[in-house]
Design a protein around this motif. Structure first.
Motif, mmCIF file in Angstrom:
data_model
loop_
_atom_site.group_PDB
_atom_site.id
_atom_site.type_symbol
_atom_site.label_atom_id
_atom_site.label_comp_id
_atom_site.label_asym_id
_atom_site.label_seq_id
_atom_site.Cartn_x
_atom_site.Cartn_y
_atom_site.Cartn_z
ATOM 1 N N SER A 8 -29.803 -38.382 20.682
ATOM 2 C CA SER A 8 -31.004 -39.163 20.387
ATOM 3 C C SER A 8 -32.102 -38.865 21.413
ATOM 4 C CB SER A 8 -30.672 -40.648 20.387
ATOM 5 O OG SER A 8 -31.822 -41.422 20.207
ATOM 6 N N TYR A 9 -31.727 -38.779 22.674
ATOM 7 C CA TYR A 9 -32.676 -38.465 23.738
ATOM 8 C C TYR A 9 -33.287 -37.082 23.516
ATOM 9 C CZ TYR A 9 -34.448 -37.566 28.436
ATOM 10 O OH TYR A 9 -35.247 -37.243 29.499
ATOM 11 N N ILE A 10 -32.466 -36.103 23.204
ATOM 12 C CA ILE A 10 -32.945 -34.737 22.964
ATOM 13 C C ILE A 10 -33.850 -34.699 21.741
ATOM 14 C CG2 ILE A 10 -32.221 -32.415 22.281
ATOM 15 C CD1 ILE A 10 -29.726 -32.880 24.099
ATOM 16 N N ASP A 11 -33.431 -35.346 20.657
ATOM 17 C CA ASP A 11 -34.233 -35.358 19.429
ATOM 18 C C ASP A 11 -35.600 -36.002 19.656
ATOM 19 O OD1 ASP A 11 -32.141 -34.130 18.097
ATOM 20 O OD2 ASP A 11 -31.467 -35.970 17.079
ATOM 21 N N SER A 12 -35.617 -37.109 20.375
ATOM 22 C CA SER A 12 -36.882 -37.793 20.654
ATOM 23 C C SER A 12 -37.810 -36.903 21.477
ATOM 24 C CB SER A 12 -36.633 -39.106 21.402
ATOM 25 O OG SER A 12 -35.949 -40.007 20.586
ATOM 26 N N VAL A 43 -48.994 -37.558 27.776
ATOM 27 C CA VAL A 43 -48.255 -36.305 27.971
ATOM 28 C C VAL A 43 -47.986 -36.081 29.454
ATOM 29 C CG1 VAL A 43 -48.395 -33.781 27.761
ATOM 30 C CG2 VAL A 43 -49.036 -35.233 25.828
ATOM 31 N N HIS A 44 -48.986 -36.319 30.288
ATOM 32 C CA HIS A 44 -48.801 -36.166 31.737
ATOM 33 C C HIS A 44 -47.711 -37.114 32.235
ATOM 34 C CE1 HIS A 44 -49.655 -36.019 36.029
ATOM 35 N NE2 HIS A 44 -49.665 -37.339 35.987
ATOM 36 N N HIS A 45 -47.775 -38.356 31.811
ATOM 37 C CA HIS A 45 -46.792 -39.363 32.242
ATOM 38 C C HIS A 45 -45.381 -38.972 31.800
ATOM 39 C CE1 HIS A 45 -45.194 -43.319 33.246
ATOM 40 N NE2 HIS A 45 -44.622 -43.341 32.056
ATOM 41 N N MET A 46 -45.236 -38.509 30.567
ATOM 42 C CA MET A 46 -43.915 -38.132 30.065
ATOM 43 C C MET A 46 -43.362 -36.927 30.824
ATOM 44 S SD MET A 46 -43.040 -40.385 27.918
ATOM 45 C CE MET A 46 -41.644 -39.639 27.098
ATOM 46 N N GLY A 47 -44.216 -35.963 31.143
ATOM 47 C CA GLY A 47 -43.778 -34.809 31.925
ATOM 48 C C GLY A 47 -43.330 -35.226 33.316
ATOM 49 N N ASP A 48 -44.081 -36.132 33.928
ATOM 50 C CA ASP A 48 -43.731 -36.622 35.251
ATOM 51 C C ASP A 48 -42.424 -37.405 35.192
ATOM 52 O OD1 ASP A 48 -44.432 -36.922 38.046
ATOM 53 O OD2 ASP A 48 -44.852 -39.028 37.590
ATOM 54 N N HIS A 52 -38.705 -36.688 37.165
ATOM 55 C CA HIS A 52 -38.028 -37.692 37.996
ATOM 56 C C HIS A 52 -36.673 -38.082 37.402
ATOM 57 C CE1 HIS A 52 -41.128 -38.392 40.983
ATOM 58 N NE2 HIS A 52 -41.996 -38.225 40.009
ATOM 59 N N PHE A 53 -36.601 -38.207 36.084
ATOM 60 C CA PHE A 53 -35.341 -38.556 35.427
ATOM 61 C C PHE A 53 -34.304 -37.459 35.671
ATOM 62 C CE2 PHE A 53 -32.518 -38.546 31.701
ATOM 63 C CZ PHE A 53 -32.021 -39.837 31.780
ATOM 64 N N TYR A 60 -27.159 -38.070 40.765
ATOM 65 C CA TYR A 60 -25.992 -38.873 40.406
ATOM 66 C C TYR A 60 -24.780 -37.968 40.160
ATOM 67 C CZ TYR A 60 -22.840 -41.834 37.737
ATOM 68 O OH TYR A 60 -21.737 -42.504 37.288
ATOM 69 N N ARG A 61 -25.007 -36.866 39.468
ATOM 70 C CA ARG A 61 -23.916 -35.935 39.174
ATOM 71 C C ARG A 61 -23.301 -35.417 40.467
ATOM 72 N NH1 ARG A 61 -25.464 -30.139 37.506
ATOM 73 N NH2 ARG A 61 -25.691 -30.177 39.737
ATOM 74 N N ASP A 62 -24.120 -35.164 41.462
ATOM 75 C CA ASP A 62 -23.620 -34.643 42.734
ATOM 76 C C ASP A 62 -22.834 -35.670 43.530
ATOM 77 O OD1 ASP A 62 -24.743 -32.204 42.142
ATOM 78 O OD2 ASP A 62 -26.545 -32.530 43.331
#
Length: 64
Positions: A8-12, A43-48, A52-53, A60-62
């Motif tokens: 769902s995240y990828i599709d969005s 668009v700028h906000h989503m890229g930023d 960060h995400f 977290y993975r590390d």
């Protein structure tokens, strides 16, 4: 995280990029009503956010 949530995240994200790619500069930079964002700022906000995400996910993975 379930595969459904990840999909769902990828599709969005793909839908968002598809819309942003076809938007023209005039529409993206049009002044937004008070208290709202224009397309370019979204668009700028989503890229930023994506940057960060991703950093948080990798951090977290590390830890594991």
């Amino acid at each position: 995280m379930s595969n459904e949530i990840i999909k769902s995240y990828i599709d969005s994200g793909e839908k968002f990029v598809a819309v942003a790619e076809v938007a023209n500069d005039a529409a993206m930079n049009k002044s937004a009503p008070a208290g709202e964002w224009n397309g370019a700022f979204v668009v700028h906000h989503m890229g930023d956010f994506e940057l960060h995400f991703s950093h948080r996910v990798l951090k977290y993975r590390d830890w594991e």
